[in-house]
Design a protein around this motif. Sequence first.
Motif, mmCIF file in Angstrom:
data_model
loop_
_atom_site.group_PDB
_atom_site.id
_atom_site.type_symbol
_atom_site.label_atom_id
_atom_site.label_comp_id
_atom_site.label_asym_id
_atom_site.label_seq_id
_atom_site.Cartn_x
_atom_site.Cartn_y
_atom_site.Cartn_z
ATOM 1 N N ARG A 44 9.164 -1.091 8.129
ATOM 2 C CA ARG A 44 7.703 -1.098 8.010
ATOM 3 C C ARG A 44 7.075 0.011 8.852
ATOM 4 O O ARG A 44 5.964 0.469 8.566
ATOM 5 C CB ARG A 44 7.145 -2.458 8.437
ATOM 6 C CG ARG A 44 7.567 -3.599 7.540
ATOM 7 C CD ARG A 44 7.139 -3.389 6.089
ATOM 8 N NE ARG A 44 7.539 -4.507 5.265
ATOM 9 C CZ ARG A 44 8.703 -4.577 4.608
ATOM 10 N NH1 ARG A 44 9.556 -3.561 4.658
ATOM 11 N NH2 ARG A 44 9.002 -5.638 3.875
ATOM 12 N N LEU A 45 7.778 0.444 9.889
ATOM 13 C CA LEU A 45 7.277 1.524 10.740
ATOM 14 C C LEU A 45 7.082 2.804 9.938
ATOM 15 O O LEU A 45 6.014 3.432 9.987
ATOM 16 C CB LEU A 45 8.249 1.766 11.895
ATOM 17 C CG LEU A 45 7.934 2.948 12.827
ATOM 18 C CD1 LEU A 45 6.616 2.720 13.551
ATOM 19 C CD2 LEU A 45 9.071 3.141 13.832
ATOM 20 N N SER A 46 8.087 3.206 9.181
ATOM 21 C CA SER A 46 7.970 4.424 8.379
ATOM 22 C C SER A 46 6.896 4.259 7.298
ATOM 23 O O SER A 46 6.150 5.204 7.000
ATOM 24 C CB SER A 46 9.314 4.791 7.751
ATOM 25 O OG SER A 46 9.809 3.745 6.937
ATOM 26 N N SER A 47 6.801 3.045 6.734
ATOM 27 C CA SER A 47 5.753 2.785 5.735
ATOM 28 C C SER A 47 4.372 2.869 6.373
ATOM 29 O O SER A 47 3.423 3.390 5.764
ATOM 30 C CB SER A 47 5.956 1.394 5.122
ATOM 31 O OG SER A 47 7.185 1.317 4.429
ATOM 32 N N GLY A 48 4.259 2.357 7.595
ATOM 33 C CA GLY A 48 2.984 2.408 8.309
ATOM 34 C C GLY A 48 2.545 3.824 8.598
ATOM 35 O O GLY A 48 1.353 4.162 8.500
ATOM 36 N N ILE A 49 3.493 4.682 8.955
ATOM 37 C CA ILE A 49 3.170 6.092 9.224
ATOM 38 C C ILE A 49 2.727 6.788 7.940
ATOM 39 O O ILE A 49 1.780 7.585 7.933
ATOM 40 C CB ILE A 49 4.377 6.806 9.855
ATOM 41 C CG1 ILE A 49 4.727 6.157 11.201
ATOM 42 C CG2 ILE A 49 4.086 8.294 10.042
ATOM 43 C CD1 ILE A 49 6.065 6.580 11.751
ATOM 44 N N TYR A 50 3.400 6.467 6.849
ATOM 45 C CA TYR A 50 2.998 7.025 5.546
ATOM 46 C C TYR A 50 1.586 6.581 5.194
ATOM 47 O O TYR A 50 0.783 7.363 4.657
ATOM 48 C CB TYR A 50 3.990 6.579 4.479
ATOM 49 C CG TYR A 50 3.692 7.111 3.097
ATOM 50 C CD1 TYR A 50 3.803 8.480 2.817
ATOM 51 C CD2 TYR A 50 3.299 6.262 2.071
ATOM 52 C CE1 TYR A 50 3.534 8.977 1.550
ATOM 53 C CE2 TYR A 50 3.026 6.749 0.805
ATOM 54 C CZ TYR A 50 3.145 8.101 0.547
ATOM 55 O OH TYR A 50 2.867 8.594 -0.704
ATOM 56 N N LEU A 51 1.263 5.342 5.527
ATOM 57 C CA LEU A 51 -0.087 4.835 5.301
ATOM 58 C C LEU A 51 -1.122 5.653 6.079
ATOM 59 O O LEU A 51 -2.212 5.954 5.566
ATOM 60 C CB LEU A 51 -0.159 3.367 5.708
ATOM 61 C CG LEU A 51 -1.537 2.693 5.710
ATOM 62 C CD1 LEU A 51 -2.199 2.777 4.337
ATOM 63 C CD2 LEU A 51 -1.418 1.238 6.155
ATOM 64 N N LEU A 52 -0.789 6.051 7.311
ATOM 65 C CA LEU A 52 -1.696 6.890 8.102
ATOM 66 C C LEU A 52 -1.925 8.243 7.420
ATOM 67 O O LEU A 52 -3.054 8.770 7.430
ATOM 68 C CB LEU A 52 -1.137 7.105 9.507
ATOM 69 C CG LEU A 52 -0.988 5.877 10.414
ATOM 70 C CD1 LEU A 52 -0.593 6.300 11.821
ATOM 71 C CD2 LEU A 52 -2.271 5.054 10.440
ATOM 72 N N ILE A 112 0.831 -1.215 0.000
ATOM 73 C CA ILE A 112 0.000 0.000 0.000
ATOM 74 C C ILE A 112 0.858 1.254 0.000
ATOM 75 O O ILE A 112 0.575 2.222 -0.718
ATOM 76 C CB ILE A 112 -0.949 0.000 1.220
ATOM 77 C CG1 ILE A 112 -1.928 -1.173 1.122
ATOM 78 C CG2 ILE A 112 -1.726 1.315 1.299
ATOM 79 C CD1 ILE A 112 -2.792 -1.363 2.360
ATOM 80 N N SER A 113 1.931 1.263 0.789
ATOM 81 C CA SER A 113 2.785 2.453 0.874
ATOM 82 C C SER A 113 3.566 2.701 -0.419
ATOM 83 O O SER A 113 3.890 3.843 -0.740
ATOM 84 C CB SER A 113 3.757 2.326 2.056
ATOM 85 O OG SER A 113 4.658 1.255 1.859
ATOM 86 N N HIS A 114 3.849 1.624 -1.149
ATOM 87 C CA HIS A 114 4.578 1.779 -2.416
ATOM 88 C C HIS A 114 3.643 2.125 -3.585
ATOM 89 O O HIS A 114 4.073 2.712 -4.580
ATOM 90 C CB HIS A 114 5.342 0.493 -2.749
ATOM 91 C CG HIS A 114 6.657 0.381 -2.048
ATOM 92 N ND1 HIS A 114 6.762 0.283 -0.681
ATOM 93 C CD2 HIS A 114 7.927 0.367 -2.517
ATOM 94 C CE1 HIS A 114 8.042 0.199 -0.334
ATOM 95 N NE2 HIS A 114 8.764 0.248 -1.425
ATOM 96 N N HIS A 115 2.367 1.759 -3.459
ATOM 97 C CA HIS A 115 1.421 1.992 -4.560
ATOM 98 C C HIS A 115 0.111 2.576 -4.034
ATOM 99 O O HIS A 115 -0.954 1.951 -4.122
ATOM 100 C CB HIS A 115 1.146 0.672 -5.297
ATOM 101 C CG HIS A 115 2.380 -0.011 -5.798
ATOM 102 N ND1 HIS A 115 3.076 0.423 -6.910
ATOM 103 C CD2 HIS A 115 3.062 -1.097 -5.325
ATOM 104 C CE1 HIS A 115 4.126 -0.359 -7.116
ATOM 105 N NE2 HIS A 115 4.138 -1.287 -6.165
#
Length: 252
Positions: free
Chosen positions: A234-242, A173-176
Motif C-alpha cells: 500500500r506504501l507504493s500505491s499511496g505514493i502513486y496516489l500523491l 484509487i491507485s488501480h483506477h
Amino acid sequence: MKVLTEEILRNHYKKIKSKKYVISKEILITPSAQQYLKDNEIELIVDEKSQNGKNPQENLEAIDKKVERKYKYQCNYTGGYFEEKPEYMTHLYGDKLVYKDHPRIILRGKLDSLQSKILEIQILVNKNKLVKLQKDLDELLQFIRNILRAEVLGEELAEIKLFGLGEEEIREISHHPEKHFKFKHVLPHYEMGDIVIGLNTLRSNARETEICGIQAFKKEESIERQDILIALNRLSSGIYLLMCRYLGGFYR
C-alpha cells in the motif's frame, strides 16, 4: 532443547582439560562445536549421566549462564558469544547479532533510504509552498517509521491508514485513477517537473523495498509478517496516489 556451541566448549576447556566430553542425548551440537571437538581430538560421549553422577545438561546450563554473563552479544547463527560486536555484524533483535547482509537488515536499510528520499522531496515541496503535500509527506514518513518500528520490535502494525484513506480505498484509487482524476495511469516524463519525478523515484524505491520484505519474511512455503508486506504494498500505491493528486491539481 539445549544447544552445545563452540563458544561454550571453548569456555569449558579453559578450566577443564579432558579428552572426553559427556552430554545427554537431548542436547543438539552445532557444526562448529563438532569441528572443535574433532580438531582438539576430544571424544564425545552421549549418555544420560555424566561421569561425576550429575546430569550433563545441568552442567551445560551452568556453563552457558556463565558465558552469557561474561559476553554482551550472541551470534544468531551458532549461539556463540562475543565480548565485542564485530564490525561486520549488527543487531537483529536484543543482543542477537547477524551479518549486515541479513535479509531483515537489508529491509531496514531500504526503509531508512525511503525516509531519506522523502526528506529530499520535502525540501522541494517547502520551496514551492505546497502545504497540503508537505502534510501528506509527513504522514508518509511516519507510516514508514511505524513499519520499521514494528519490524525491529516484533510488534503488530496498526490498521493501515494514509491520507484519510483505508488500504482498500488506496488500492482502488491507485488501480483506477481515471475514476477519480481526469487522466488514466501516469507515464512519468521529465516535463512533469522535479516533484513528480522525485515522487516517482520514491514509488519505485518502495516497490524494491517490498521485494526485500518478501525476501526477509519468506520461509519455505509460508510467509511471515504479512501485515508488514501489505503495508509495503500500500506504501507504493499511496505514493502513486500523491503523484496523481499533484498532477490533478489537488495541492494547488
